[in-house]
Write a protein that holds these residues in place. Sequence first.
Motif, PDB file in Angstrom:
ATOM      1  N   LEU A  45       4.079  -1.509   3.756  1.00 43.96           N
ATOM      2  CA  LEU A  45       3.531  -0.144   3.708  1.00 43.96           C
ATOM      3  C   LEU A  45       4.606   0.815   3.192  1.00 43.96           C
TER       4      LEU A  45
ATOM      5  N   VAL B 104       0.883  -1.176   0.000  1.00 43.06           N
ATOM      6  CA  VAL B 104       0.000   0.000   0.000  1.00 43.06           C
ATOM      7  C   VAL B 104       0.908   1.210   0.000  1.00 43.06           C
TER       8      VAL B 104
ATOM      9  N   THR C 196      -4.805  -6.791   4.067  1.00 43.47           N
ATOM     10  CA  THR C 196      -4.342  -7.640   5.179  1.00 43.47           C
ATOM     11  C   THR C 196      -5.243  -8.866   5.288  1.00 43.47           C
TER      12      THR C 196
ATOM     13  N   LEU D 115      -5.378  -0.905   3.331  1.00 39.08           N
ATOM     14  CA  LEU D 115      -4.439  -1.759   4.060  1.00 39.08           C
ATOM     15  C   LEU D 115      -5.199  -2.869   4.805  1.00 39.08           C
TER      16      LEU D 115
ATOM     17  N   PRO E 101      -0.304  -8.268   6.845  1.00 37.06           N
ATOM     18  CA  PRO E 101      -0.269  -6.905   6.303  1.00 37.06           C
ATOM     19  C   PRO E 101       0.699  -6.791   5.126  1.00 37.06           C
TER      20      PRO E 101
END
Length: 343
Positions: A293, A111, A284, A280, A290
């Motif tokens: 990032l 993301v 996930t 996100l 996850p």
Amino acid sequence: MRLRTLTTLHYRNLAPSDLAFPAGVVSIAGPNGAGKTNLLESVYLVCTGLTDAAKLEQLVRRGEREAYVRADLLRIDGESRLEVGLGRGRRAYKVDGVRVRTNALLRGSAVWVRPEDSDLVLGSPGGRRAFLDALLSRMSARYAHQLALYERNLAQRNAALRAEERHDLGVWDAGVSSIGSEIMALRRRVSARLEPLAREAHVALGGHKDLRLSLVETTTPESFVQDLAARRSEEFARGSTVIGPHRDDLAISLDGLPSGDYASRGEARTIALALRKAELDLLTERYGEPPVLLVDDWAAELDPSRRAFLLDLARSVPQALVTGTEDVPNASLHLRAHEGMFS
Ligand SMILES: Nc1ncnc2c1ncn2[C@@H]1O[C@H](COP(=O)(O)OP(=O)(O)OP(=O)(O)O)[C@@H](O)[C@H]1O
């Protein structure tokens, strides 16, 4: 999920390099134009298969013909090697040494939070469609495939609408409406799941107004074929298909007012951040862990409470690469960017 190493060759202004990344927050600081965004972009591309560069050759260092990015990724179920080779108008992906289709679901996910995310809220519907398409393409290989097919069918239908002699559009109507209806159904499902997550994040970000997201559709799956027939003369006059998912929007409102017209820049940034947090959360859930990032220019346009939210978010995932002109406090690794190099 986390990146262990990243190798780039002739990618934009990045010097050929092999970088190793630890878990946690990796701070990448340096002056403007140093290549920080390019580094995040290369990670996003190799992990997700997505790019918003208008032309693939922009990603290749000027003066070179080809570029290459490789990422070794650590997932809960083991390691994976993702590779992408880029040339003029083409790209080729490999996962663990095996060639895969461009729109296959890659084993990585990421993301990317960027200052220009405010455009999602303040800009044209195209940006919001791209947001939904990019999200869905990371969640469903079927969606990515159907979207590419829809775009091909649409281009052919539009060519038929512009042709000098009038073609029978029946076959194009059937194709565009059946694929388009599936796209609409998947977008409905994901936006229904996106809204509560974005609302929750918006509250956590201190947003006091009531955030709402809703799909604005130009037709429905049930009436697509009839609606196309009803707009026939307008379509011939304009030479393009005027209804369908390529014309739909994800409407965003605060306290009932459309955000594109009424939100302040700060409100827009908060909504955009809430959308990224929702993205996100959905990824996930989809990947069982996850995604990586990527935060570009973490301090840009953000007040202290939003910065704190963003850094908390970065600290809550297995790994976050965070760029800025200032260092991120207490990172697990501090990299300094200078003229496409990182040390
Ligand atoms: N294909 C390319 N070949 C060579 N250089 C390129 C290419 N594409 C972009 N660049 C250069 O990369 C640099 C921009 O890097 P980048 O956007 O990553 O900077 P940044 O460190 O994120 O800066 P800022 O802090 O301003 O956002 C520019 O100098 C640009 O000219």
